[in-house]
Design a protein around this motif. Structure first.
Motif, mmCIF file in Angstrom:
data_model
loop_
_atom_site.group_PDB
_atom_site.id
_atom_site.type_symbol
_atom_site.label_atom_id
_atom_site.label_comp_id
_atom_site.label_asym_id
_atom_site.label_seq_id
_atom_site.Cartn_x
_atom_site.Cartn_y
_atom_site.Cartn_z
ATOM 1 N N MET A 118 5.175 6.804 -8.295
ATOM 2 C CA MET A 118 4.732 6.778 -6.895
ATOM 3 C C MET A 118 4.695 5.329 -6.418
ATOM 4 O O MET A 118 4.118 4.475 -7.068
ATOM 5 C CB MET A 118 3.329 7.401 -6.796
ATOM 6 N N LYS A 119 5.355 5.091 -5.269
ATOM 7 C CA LYS A 119 5.416 3.725 -4.754
ATOM 8 C C LYS A 119 4.822 3.676 -3.350
ATOM 9 O O LYS A 119 5.164 4.504 -2.502
ATOM 10 C CB LYS A 119 6.871 3.266 -4.726
ATOM 11 N N LEU A 120 3.940 2.698 -3.138
ATOM 12 C CA LEU A 120 3.288 2.550 -1.844
ATOM 13 C C LEU A 120 3.771 1.276 -1.156
ATOM 14 O O LEU A 120 3.815 0.221 -1.780
ATOM 15 C CB LEU A 120 1.769 2.473 -2.051
ATOM 16 N N LYS A 162 0.399 11.912 -10.270
ATOM 17 C CA LYS A 162 -0.467 10.833 -9.767
ATOM 18 C C LYS A 162 -1.289 11.326 -8.571
ATOM 19 O O LYS A 162 -0.834 12.191 -7.819
ATOM 20 C CB LYS A 162 0.382 9.636 -9.312
ATOM 21 N N THR A 163 -2.474 10.738 -8.431
ATOM 22 C CA THR A 163 -3.333 11.104 -7.303
ATOM 23 C C THR A 163 -3.649 9.877 -6.464
ATOM 24 O O THR A 163 -4.137 8.869 -6.979
ATOM 25 C CB THR A 163 -4.637 11.751 -7.805
ATOM 26 N N ASP A 185 -5.868 7.697 -9.078
ATOM 27 C CA ASP A 185 -5.065 6.567 -9.555
ATOM 28 C C ASP A 185 -5.097 5.413 -8.564
ATOM 29 O O ASP A 185 -5.255 4.265 -8.948
ATOM 30 C CB ASP A 185 -3.617 7.022 -9.779
ATOM 31 N N LEU A 186 -4.914 5.741 -7.296
ATOM 32 C CA LEU A 186 -4.871 4.695 -6.269
ATOM 33 C C LEU A 186 -5.687 5.132 -5.054
ATOM 34 O O LEU A 186 -5.464 6.218 -4.517
ATOM 35 C CB LEU A 186 -3.411 4.447 -5.858
ATOM 36 N N HIS A 223 -6.616 1.765 -9.257
ATOM 37 C CA HIS A 223 -6.140 0.715 -8.345
ATOM 38 C C HIS A 223 -6.757 0.935 -6.969
ATOM 39 O O HIS A 223 -7.002 2.073 -6.577
ATOM 40 C CB HIS A 223 -4.615 0.781 -8.170
ATOM 41 N N VAL A 224 -6.965 -0.171 -6.239
ATOM 42 C CA VAL A 224 -7.479 -0.021 -4.872
ATOM 43 C C VAL A 224 -6.753 -0.962 -3.922
ATOM 44 O O VAL A 224 -6.453 -2.104 -4.271
ATOM 45 C CB VAL A 224 -9.014 -0.226 -4.818
#
Ligand code: NI
Ligand code: MN
Length: 229
Positions: A1-3, A136-137, A160-161, A188-189
Motif C-alpha cells: 500500500m502506497k500513500l 494492511k489497514t 498500520d498507518l 506509522h502516523v
C-alpha cells in the motif's frame, strides 16, 4: 500500500491495481501544487461535507468515472451534482469493494456545505475512513476531536498507518493527537490538517518528536511525498 500526500487532508492510496483518493481538496489548497486534471483514481472516499474535504470531488469523479464513497447525505447531494456512481455508507457501516473493505468511523466534528442563501446545508454526520486492503489497514481520521472511540477502533482493528489531524482550532491539536496515538497505536502516523490556513498553523516536528517517543514512526509529508507500508 502506497500513500501520496497532497497537503491538508488529501491523499492518494494505491493498493493492488486500485487508486483511492481521500478528501481531494486540491485546486484551492495552498499546500498543493497538483492539478485536479492530472489526478487518476478509481474511487474517491470522503470523510465529511466541508469544502476543504469535498474539494474537487465532482470534477475528478466525472473525469475518472470514479465511484465516490461517502455518508448517505453527502452521497445523495453528490448524485444531485451529476455523479452517477456513488456508494453511500454511514457511521459504523462498511462494505466490500474490489480493492478491499472501507468503513466509516466515528468522528466528532461538523459536516455541511454553504447553500445558495449562505446558510449551511446538512451533510450528514462526519466520519473517518478505515480501509483494509492487501493485508494492511489504513485509518484516515477526517476532522475530529480526541475521543475514547479511538480505543475501541484499535481494539478491533490493528492499524498500520493512521492519518491524524494536528492543526488545532477545528480538530485535535498536537497534544490531543499524541494522546490519540496512545489509543490507536498505529505502526506509522502521518499528521494532516495543519498549516493550510492561519487558524491551523502548528509545528509538525513537535508531533513527530512525540510520536517517536511512543515508538510510532511519524512521516511529516509535503505535497507529493509518499509513504509505503
Ligand atoms: Ni471539517
Ligand atoms: Mn477540515
Amino acid at each position: 500500500m502506497k500513500l501520496t500526500y497532497f497537503g491538508h487532508s488529501a491523499c492518494l492510496v494505491e493498493t493492488g491495481h486500485y487508486k483511492l483518493l481521500i478528501d481531494p481538496f486540491l485546486k484551492d489548497n495552498p499546500l498543493c501544487d497538483v492539478d485536479p486534471k492530472d489526478v487518476k483514481c478509481d474511487y474517491i472516499l470522503l470523510t465529511h461535507g466541508h469544502m476543504d474535504h469535498v474539494g474537487d470531488t465532482v470534477e475528478i469523479a466525472q473525469r475518472n468515472d470514479a465511484v465516490v464513497i461517502a455518508n448517505f447525505e453527502l452521497a445523495s447531494w453528490l448524485e444531485k451534482q451529476g455523479l452517477a456512481k456513488v456508494h453511500p455508507l454511514h457511521i459504523g457501516g462498511g462494505a466490500s469493494f474490489p480493492f478491499g473493505r472501507a468503513q466509516l468511523t466515528i468522528a466528532f466534528h461538523g459536516s455541511s456545505i454553504p447553500g445558495e442563501d449562505g446558510l449551511p446545508i446538512y451533510m450528514g454526520q462526519p466520519g473517518g475512513v478505515l480501509i483494509t486492503s492487501m493485508g494492511k489497514t489504513l485509518y484516515h481520521a477526517g476532522d475530529t476531536a480526541l475521543t475514547l472511540e479511538f480505543e475501541l477502533l484499535a481494539r478491533r482493528h490493528p492499524i498500520d498507518l493512521a492519518l491524524l489531524p494536528i492543526g488545532d482550532n477545528f480538530t485535535m491539536g498536537i497534544d490531543d493527537a499524541l494522546a490519540a496515538l496512545d489509543m490507536l497505536k498505529p505502526k506509522h502516523v502521518v499528521p494532516i490538517h495543519y498549516n493550510t490556513f492561519p487558524y491551523i498553523e502548528v509545528d509538525p516536528r513537535l508531533f513527530a518528536e512525540g510520536a517517536r517517543q511512543k515508538d510510532i514512526e511519524p512521516h511529516v509529508l509535503a505535497c507529493g511525498d509518499t509513504v509505503e507500508i
